[in-house]
Design a protein around this motif. Sequence first.
Motif, PDB file in Angstrom:
ATOM      1  N   THR A   4       0.266   0.501 -13.249  1.00 47.45           N
ATOM      2  CA  THR A   4       0.294  -0.498 -12.178  1.00 47.45           C
ATOM      3  C   THR A   4      -1.126  -0.882 -11.798  1.00 47.45           C
ATOM      4  O   THR A   4      -1.967  -0.004 -11.561  1.00 47.45           O
ATOM      5  CB  THR A   4       1.025   0.062 -10.950  1.00 47.45           C
ATOM      6  N   LEU A  64      -4.386  -8.415  -3.601  1.00 46.33           N
ATOM      7  CA  LEU A  64      -3.649  -7.192  -3.307  1.00 46.33           C
ATOM      8  C   LEU A  64      -4.451  -5.990  -3.786  1.00 46.33           C
ATOM      9  O   LEU A  64      -4.882  -5.949  -4.940  1.00 46.33           O
ATOM     10  CB  LEU A  64      -2.281  -7.200  -3.992  1.00 46.33           C
ATOM     11  N   GLN A  66      -3.873  -2.019  -4.165  1.00 46.05           N
ATOM     12  CA  GLN A  66      -2.790  -1.026  -4.154  1.00 46.05           C
ATOM     13  C   GLN A  66      -1.546  -1.577  -3.450  1.00 46.05           C
ATOM     14  O   GLN A  66      -0.865  -0.880  -2.698  1.00 46.05           O
ATOM     15  CB  GLN A  66      -3.250   0.265  -3.462  1.00 46.05           C
ATOM     16  N   GLY A  67      -1.271  -2.857  -3.699  1.00 50.36           N
ATOM     17  CA  GLY A  67      -0.086  -3.502  -3.153  1.00 50.36           C
ATOM     18  C   GLY A  67      -0.239  -4.028  -1.743  1.00 50.36           C
ATOM     19  O   GLY A  67       0.671  -4.689  -1.231  1.00 50.36           O
TER      20      GLY A  67
END
Length: 307
Positions: A4, A64, A66-67
């Motif tokens: 991710t 973004l 880490q989201g």
Amino acid sequence: METTPVVQLQQVTKRIGSKTIVDGLSFAVKPGEVFGFLGPNGAGKTTTIRMMVGLMAITNGEVLIQGHSVKTRFEQAMLHVGAIVENPEFYGFMTGYQNLVHFARMMPNVTKERIDEVVRLVKLENRIMDKVKTYSLGMRQRLGVAQAILHRPSVLVLDEPTNGLDPEGIRELRDYLRRLAAEEGLAVIVSSHLLSEMELMCDRVAIIQNGRLLDVRSFKEAPSETEDVEVRFEVDRPDAALELLGEANRAKTEGSELVVWLPNRREATAELNARFVSAGIRVYGIRTLTKTLEEQFLEVTGGNRIV
């Protein structure tokens, strides 16, 4: 399964008045990756970095970390960021260690053990108790990296970190960043105008011009097998070697070398070498050439050099 991304830019745009500085940038950076940011002066590199770390408002799009959105969840996003956007500043009358302790007090859960750990990571053990005013520029840069990673960020962002460094300092910084990416799992984002250093330091580079993303190049991936590569054969009779090829290959002679473009397969080079040997042409050396980052940059930007 693909890791991710730590950082994601999604159609990031910055306008000041009627002028568009950054225009719809989108790319992602993964953990443990050193990612370079290249472009001519005025291309929008520093503006993009400032938006990434919250020093400049984003007109449109999303960053973004880490989201977490830099626009709507700024504090959560910045917990994962370490950055040096300008030259690192410290209190010169204090030691390097005292400076790190001072910064550690501003962050949650930074222990003495963590301070000692980052000092070892940037190899400042022998000078950390000296006053910062006695440090060279390279040592200040290393102390800046130590300060930026105290809180175990997920991404380290450095804007022109090699400015003012001598060749030894540049090499040291490059080695530290590679080690941090490997040992800490950090995503490292570096902007620079030194193409040769970016080629040695980075896993991938994003090339921008006039605020737009032109290409993302990887240094880990070999050219595709469908892509021709330049192969140079040093032979005793280059004209005879060229005649042997006939019209089958794109080729030319340069001094004692036959330059030929072949499919990117080891077999293609081996087969041609065997043909030369069978024809009584002595082969003294074979070199496969790939484009340097500078050549790729000039190709992508249409010859717009970094100055």
